[in-house]
Write an enzyme that holds these catalytic residues in place. Sequence first.
Site, PDB file in Angstrom:
ATOM      1  CB  CYS A 107      -4.783   4.622   0.427  1.00  0.00           C
ATOM      2  SG  CYS A 107      -4.827   4.216   2.117  1.00  0.00           S
ATOM      3  N   GLY A 115       0.731  -1.247  -0.143  1.00  0.00           N
ATOM      4  CA  GLY A 115       0.031  -0.053  -0.214  1.00  0.00           C
ATOM      5  C   GLY A 115       0.754   1.278   0.091  1.00  0.00           C
ATOM      6  CD  GLU A 116       1.603   4.456  -3.012  1.00  0.00           C
ATOM      7  OE1 GLU A 116       2.447   5.259  -2.384  1.00  0.00           O
ATOM      8  OE2 GLU A 116       2.095   3.945  -4.240  1.00  0.00           O
ATOM      9  CB  ILE A 138      -6.409  -3.136   5.059  1.00  0.00           C
ATOM     10  CG1 ILE A 138      -7.644  -3.293   5.881  1.00  0.00           C
ATOM     11  CG2 ILE A 138      -5.754  -4.411   5.246  1.00  0.00           C
ATOM     12  CD1 ILE A 138      -8.950  -4.188   5.527  1.00  0.00           C
ATOM     13  N   GLY A 139      -3.295  -2.519   5.288  1.00  0.00           N
ATOM     14  CA  GLY A 139      -1.843  -2.819   4.621  1.00  0.00           C
ATOM     15  C   GLY A 139      -0.908  -4.070   5.526  1.00  0.00           C
ATOM     16  CB  THR A 182      -2.024   5.317   5.647  1.00  0.00           C
ATOM     17  OG1 THR A 182      -3.287   5.461   6.453  1.00  0.00           O
ATOM     18  CG2 THR A 182      -1.391   4.577   6.881  1.00  0.00           C
ATOM     19  CG  LEU A 236      -7.653  -3.779  11.226  1.00  0.00           C
ATOM     20  CD1 LEU A 236      -8.335  -2.738  12.027  1.00  0.00           C
ATOM     21  CD2 LEU A 236      -8.533  -5.273  10.578  1.00  0.00           C
TER      22      LEU A 236
END
Length: 259
Positions: A190, A93-94, A160-161, A96, A173
């Site tokens: 994200c 993921g990106e 979530i990642g 957060t 999460l």
Amino acid sequence: MSHGTHQVNLDLCRCECFNMYKQQVPYSQAWAWQKSIVEEKKAMIEKNDHCPDSLFVLQHCPVYTLGTASSEQFLNFDIKDPPFDVYRTERGGEVTYHGPGQIVMYPIMNLRNHKMDLHWYLRSLEEVIIRALSKTFCIKASRLEGLTGVWHGNQKLAAIGIRVNQWITYHGLAVNVNPDLTPFRWIVPCGLQGYQVGSVKSLLEEFHTSADCGRADLPDPNDGQLLDITCRSLINEFSEVFEVRINYETMSRLDLQAV
């Protein structure tokens, strides 16, 4: 069923839970805890010992985290002069944001005990959140096709990642309960342009000002117990979705040191 077989089944469905949701834990400390337990579980598997699941529940001090391949173009600040600490992690993921008022859950699960399927695992984490928000707050939370996380309309309520190492999961999460949403404006959460970030509190405020009598019994959005209520619901639904028995533990069980 023999006593031994019965004991094995109990061990397999047991999940030790370190519930620190009232504490604001520095990200570096929680990250070190996760990696330590992952190594512990890998060693147990290597010895063919039973390897039950673990779960951390906590809040973080304000922090931005990046995934393995996250792009800094989604930061609306100078990475050399950030408003909060920034960590590049091994999760997917990106970028957060984590901070007070957000419930973070880090399941460290041996997927050999469940289903060795990452798509199933991600959808199950989403299901935990969707059920908790629906049952506790009448929030119609849902998935969006092609995206990971939990949404209410155009508002993202939970991110979530994850990372999986030898079928052992970590990271997890984060559910926005009643955080200050301002720090989300300093990033593209994200990496998703055109979407908003919402919270349980903001939605409850909308519900309380509407004429929907069916929502009259919902918790007051200004209730100091909002985090307590959300935390209990998330742990209950986690137990149901993953079919595990929650055993609450103290940190002294693990001889983990702060970093």
